[in-house]
Design an enzyme around this catalytic site. Sequence first.
Site, short mmCIF file in Angstrom:
data_model
loop_
_atom_site.label_atom_id
_atom_site.label_comp_id
_atom_site.label_asym_id
_atom_site.label_seq_id
_atom_site.Cartn_x
_atom_site.Cartn_y
_atom_site.Cartn_z
N GLU A 126 1.53 -3.25 -4.98
CA GLU A 126 1.00 -1.91 -4.76
C GLU A 126 2.12 -0.95 -4.31
O GLU A 126 2.09 -0.38 -3.23
CB GLU A 126 -0.17 -1.90 -3.78
N ASP B 38 -1.32 -10.39 -4.03
CA ASP B 38 -2.63 -9.93 -3.55
C ASP B 38 -3.61 -10.28 -4.65
O ASP B 38 -3.66 -9.64 -5.70
CB ASP B 38 -2.58 -8.42 -3.30
N HIS C 110 -2.22 -4.47 4.78
CA HIS C 110 -2.04 -5.90 4.61
C HIS C 110 -0.95 -6.39 5.56
O HIS C 110 -0.14 -5.60 6.06
CB HIS C 110 -1.60 -6.24 3.18
N ASN D 143 -6.90 -10.29 -4.27
CA ASN D 143 -8.13 -9.51 -4.09
C ASN D 143 -9.39 -10.36 -4.16
O ASN D 143 -10.45 -9.90 -4.59
CB ASN D 143 -8.20 -8.35 -5.10
N ASN E 2 0.85 -1.20 0.00
CA ASN E 2 0.00 0.00 0.00
C ASN E 2 0.88 1.25 0.00
O ASN E 2 0.66 2.19 0.76
CB ASN E 2 -0.96 0.00 1.19
#
Length: 265
Positions: A36, A149, A249, A151, A10
Site C-alpha cells: 500500500e 497484507d 498496520h 486482508n 498505508n
Amino acid sequence: MLRIITLNLNGIRSAWRKGLLPWATAQNADFICVQELKAQHADLSEEMKAPDGFDAYYHCAAQKGYSGVGLWCRKKPDRVIDLLGSAEFDVEGRFLRADFGRLSVISLYQPSGSSSEQRQEAKFRFMAFIYPQLVELASSGRDVVVGGDWNIAHREIDLRNWRGNRNNSGFLPEERAWVSRLLDQGGWCDVFRDLHPTSTDDAYTWWSNRGQAWAKNVGWRLDYQLATPAIAARARSAEVFKEQRFSDHAPLTIDYDYDFDTASS
C-alpha cells in the site's frame, strides 16, 4: 540468520514522516516487504528509491494514491518479477518477486473487499487467480517466502471480535476456507502460527481507525509470512512490533535459521 519484515505502510510518504527509515535501517533485515505505497514512482524521493543499505524495488499502481508494493533487499537480486499476468490486477501493483539463487521473496497485497460489493468480487477474482500460481510456486522446489497484507483473518483467534465479523469482508467463510486450502493442500505454511499456535492479542497486525481500536487492542491479524515447508521449518522467532506506529498496520518480523548468502550464491 535471515530476517524478513512485512509491513503495510498505508502510504509510504506518511510512513516516512513517522520515522520508517530510521527504524527500518536499524533492524538488520535482509528483506523488507512493503504494501500500500499510495504513490507512483514520480512521488518517491531519492531516499525512498535508495534507502540506506538496501536495493529497493517498487511496483506502483497506475491509479494515483492507490495500492502498490515494494521490496527492499540487502543484496541485489538475480531477477525481479512484477507481473502476475492479469490485466485487471497488474495495473494495481499487487505483486513483486525477487529471486536470489534458490530463494524467492515476494511482497503481496491482496485486495480488500470492505469498501463495496464490487471490491469484494474483485478480491474473490484475485484469490481465484493467484491460488494456482501460489500452488505452482510451492511445488517448484524453490525456497519461497510471501510477506504481505492478505486482508483475511484466518481463524477466530486472529481477530478480537470474531463473532461480530462473521459476515464481514476479511472474515468471510469463503475467505477463511481459501487460506485453509493454501495451508492444507497448497503446500504453504503460516510461519507466525507455526511458531505461536495459540497467540491472540499479541498476534494482531491491523487496527481500525474507529472506536479506539488501537488503544483497546481490538485488532485483526491480516499480515502474514507464508513460506514453503523447508524454509518455514527454519523459522526461529516471530514478532509483531508495536512500540512505534508507522501506519494502521504493524510490522511482522520473522527470523529464519537460513544461510541467505549461500542460497543466493
